[in-house]
Write a protein that holds these residues in place. Structure first.
Motif, PDB file in Angstrom:
ATOM      1  N   TYR A  33       4.188  12.715  -1.430  1.00 51.78           N
ATOM      2  CA  TYR A  33       3.090  13.311  -0.668  1.00 51.78           C
ATOM      3  C   TYR A  33       2.791  12.494   0.584  1.00 51.78           C
ATOM      4  N   VAL A  34       2.667  13.178   1.706  1.00 50.47           N
ATOM      5  CA  VAL A  34       2.311  12.530   2.969  1.00 50.47           C
ATOM      6  C   VAL A  34       0.934  13.043   3.388  1.00 50.47           C
ATOM      7  N   SER A  35      -0.013  12.156   3.507  1.00 50.66           N
ATOM      8  CA  SER A  35      -1.379  12.540   3.827  1.00 50.66           C
ATOM      9  C   SER A  35      -1.492  13.072   5.253  1.00 50.66           C
ATOM     10  N   LYS A  36      -2.267  14.141   5.409  1.00 54.56           N
ATOM     11  CA  LYS A  36      -2.521  14.688   6.748  1.00 54.56           C
ATOM     12  C   LYS A  36      -3.378  13.741   7.574  1.00 54.56           C
ATOM     13  N   PHE A  37      -4.099  12.839   6.889  1.00 54.87           N
ATOM     14  CA  PHE A  37      -4.923  11.880   7.613  1.00 54.87           C
ATOM     15  C   PHE A  37      -4.085  10.932   8.472  1.00 54.87           C
ATOM     16  N   LEU A  38      -2.823  10.790   8.134  1.00 51.41           N
ATOM     17  CA  LEU A  38      -1.942   9.959   8.962  1.00 51.41           C
ATOM     18  C   LEU A  38      -1.840  10.521  10.379  1.00 51.41           C
ATOM     19  N   GLU A  39      -2.016  11.837  10.506  1.00 51.06           N
ATOM     20  CA  GLU A  39      -1.965  12.478  11.821  1.00 51.06           C
ATOM     21  C   GLU A  39      -3.359  12.595  12.436  1.00 51.06           C
ATOM     22  N   THR A  40      -4.333  12.970  11.626  1.00 51.42           N
ATOM     23  CA  THR A  40      -5.658  13.257  12.180  1.00 51.42           C
ATOM     24  C   THR A  40      -6.552  12.030  12.311  1.00 51.42           C
ATOM     25  N   ASP A  41      -6.364  11.052  11.393  1.00 54.05           N
ATOM     26  CA  ASP A  41      -7.239   9.876  11.369  1.00 54.05           C
ATOM     27  C   ASP A  41      -6.430   8.608  11.092  1.00 54.05           C
ATOM     28  N   PRO A  42      -5.451   8.314  11.954  1.00 53.18           N
ATOM     29  CA  PRO A  42      -4.526   7.215  11.660  1.00 53.18           C
ATOM     30  C   PRO A  42      -5.189   5.844  11.572  1.00 53.18           C
ATOM     31  N   GLU A  43      -6.155   5.570  12.435  1.00 52.11           N
ATOM     32  CA  GLU A  43      -6.794   4.255  12.391  1.00 52.11           C
ATOM     33  C   GLU A  43      -7.606   4.078  11.108  1.00 52.11           C
ATOM     34  N   SER A 102       0.827  -1.203   0.000  1.00 48.61           N
ATOM     35  CA  SER A 102       0.000   0.000   0.000  1.00 48.61           C
ATOM     36  C   SER A 102       0.862   1.255   0.000  1.00 48.61           C
ATOM     37  N   LYS A 103       1.919   1.249   0.789  1.00 50.54           N
ATOM     38  CA  LYS A 103       2.827   2.406   0.849  1.00 50.54           C
ATOM     39  C   LYS A 103       3.467   2.658  -0.519  1.00 50.54           C
ATOM     40  N   LYS A 104       3.924   1.591  -1.161  1.00 50.25           N
ATOM     41  CA  LYS A 104       4.581   1.737  -2.466  1.00 50.25           C
ATOM     42  C   LYS A 104       3.591   2.197  -3.532  1.00 50.25           C
ATOM     43  N   TYR A 105       2.366   1.665  -3.484  1.00 48.37           N
ATOM     44  CA  TYR A 105       1.349   2.053  -4.469  1.00 48.37           C
ATOM     45  C   TYR A 105       0.964   3.515  -4.261  1.00 48.37           C
ATOM     46  N   HIS A 106       0.828   3.907  -3.016  1.00 44.27           N
ATOM     47  CA  HIS A 106       0.509   5.296  -2.692  1.00 44.27           C
ATOM     48  C   HIS A 106       1.607   6.229  -3.196  1.00 44.27           C
ATOM     49  N   GLU A 107       2.854   5.815  -3.077  1.00 46.53           N
ATOM     50  CA  GLU A 107       3.978   6.629  -3.536  1.00 46.53           C
ATOM     51  C   GLU A 107       3.969   6.764  -5.059  1.00 46.53           C
ATOM     52  N   ALA A 165      -8.101  -0.342  -0.035  1.00 47.19           N
ATOM     53  CA  ALA A 165      -8.214   0.192  -1.390  1.00 47.19           C
ATOM     54  C   ALA A 165      -6.948   0.021  -2.216  1.00 47.19           C
ATOM     55  N   PHE A 166      -5.790   0.110  -1.579  1.00 53.11           N
ATOM     56  CA  PHE A 166      -4.536   0.134  -2.324  1.00 53.11           C
ATOM     57  C   PHE A 166      -3.652  -1.086  -2.105  1.00 53.11           C
ATOM     58  N   ASP A 167      -4.257  -2.139  -1.534  1.00 57.95           N
ATOM     59  CA  ASP A 167      -3.541  -3.413  -1.395  1.00 57.95           C
ATOM     60  C   ASP A 167      -4.516  -4.561  -1.616  1.00 57.95           C
ATOM     61  N   GLU A 168      -5.463  -4.728  -0.683  1.00 58.13           N
ATOM     62  CA  GLU A 168      -6.370  -5.875  -0.761  1.00 58.13           C
ATOM     63  C   GLU A 168      -7.173  -5.900  -2.067  1.00 58.13           C
ATOM     64  N   VAL A 169      -7.745  -4.755  -2.438  1.00 54.26           N
ATOM     65  CA  VAL A 169      -8.545  -4.697  -3.666  1.00 54.26           C
ATOM     66  C   VAL A 169      -7.673  -4.933  -4.895  1.00 54.26           C
ATOM     67  N   ILE A 170      -6.547  -4.256  -4.955  1.00 57.99           N
ATOM     68  CA  ILE A 170      -5.670  -4.354  -6.126  1.00 57.99           C
ATOM     69  C   ILE A 170      -5.123  -5.760  -6.308  1.00 57.99           C
TER      70      ILE A 170
END
Length: 258
Positions: free
Chosen positions: A18-28, A7-12, A37-42
């Motif tokens: 780009y580092v999503s702000k959701f990592l800080e505000t909505d980590p879970e 997922s990290k590699k696909y996101h990159e 979305a970016f691992d299991e589905v793919i």
């Protein structure tokens, strides 16, 4: 955080650096969403698609469900996976026939803003292949190519007070847009399927276009993969409705062949 390496590699790949702000505000939440979305589905064996096809389908789905903010986020990612400016513009133009200009208007502005910000000059190269004189003839042929010979005289069928709408389907929807270059018939039917599935409430038309998809080579397995890859962006109810329409379309084709 337990976001998977895939997922990290696909996101990159989608959003380099780009580092999503959701990592800080909505980590879970972002942990579960990104992993899904970016691992299991793919990586689901029954949902395999080429990255470019997946991204084009996602953009069409976001148009269909009116996800303008997510569309703005995903369009640069789609371009990073090879979806061209012409393909994006053609998708947006075609969406007007299935969503109406009232819903497409902000997306056309968003596309223009993103392309301009990326140094791409507008207007893009023209893709029209018809004139006002031959759009009806060419539109009818496009309908026949996709749906079959039964569409040859469809433009003049129906009650007198509404026959003009069937004519508009031929000369405007198909003659003005399906005949354009930039996307082929299979891509155009795929994005139409996404528009209809994502907006909901169009199940008869969705079933009809699922049949059309299958007739021109986008088989049942492919359409299920499209639904699966777009599910994180439109949710389960509309995805399950789309799956039901695909199953109905498959039965129709098989029954007609018997």
């Amino acid at each position: 955080m337990a976001i998977s390496e895939f997922s990290k590699k696909y996101h990159e790949k989608m959003f380099p650096g780009y580092v999503s702000k959701f990592l800080e505000t909505d980590p879970e939440f972002i942990e579960r969403f990104d992993n899904f979305a970016f691992d299991e589905v793919i990586n689901e064996p029954n949902a395999k698609l080429e990255d470019k096809t997946r991204m084009l389908a996602i953009l069409a789905t976001l148009l269909g469900c009116q996800g303008i903010d997510e569309f703005k986020a995903m369009m640069p990612a789609a371009m990073n996976f090879g979806v061209t400016p012409v393909e994006i513009k053609e998708m947006v133009y075609q969406a007007v026939d299935y969503l109406g200009i009232g819903r497409v208007f902000p997306f056309l502005h968003a596309v223009n803003d993103i392309l301009t910000a990326n140094g791409i000059s507008l207007p893009l190269e023209g893709q029209a292949t018809t004139t006002m004189e031959n759009r009806l003839e060419k539109g009818i042929q496009a309908q026949v190519d996709i749906f079959g010979e039964g569409m040859k005289d469809f433009y003049k069928s129906g009650p007198e007070e509404s026959v003009h709408i069937n004519k508009w389907l031929a000369d405007n929807c198909f003659g003005d847009f399906y005949t354009r270059t930039g996307l082929d018939y299979r891509q155009r039917e795929m994005i139409t399927f996404c528009f209809l599935a994502a907006q909901g409430g169009c199940e008869p038309q969705l079933t009809s276009h699922a049949v059309a998809n299958m007739k021109i080579g986008n088989d049942k397995k492919f359409l299920i993969a499209i639904i699966s890859n777009c599910l994180p962006f439109i949710g389960y109810p509309r995805s399950l409705n789309a799956l039901n329409c695909v199953n109905q379309a498959y039965k129709q084709i098989n029954n007609n062949e018997k």
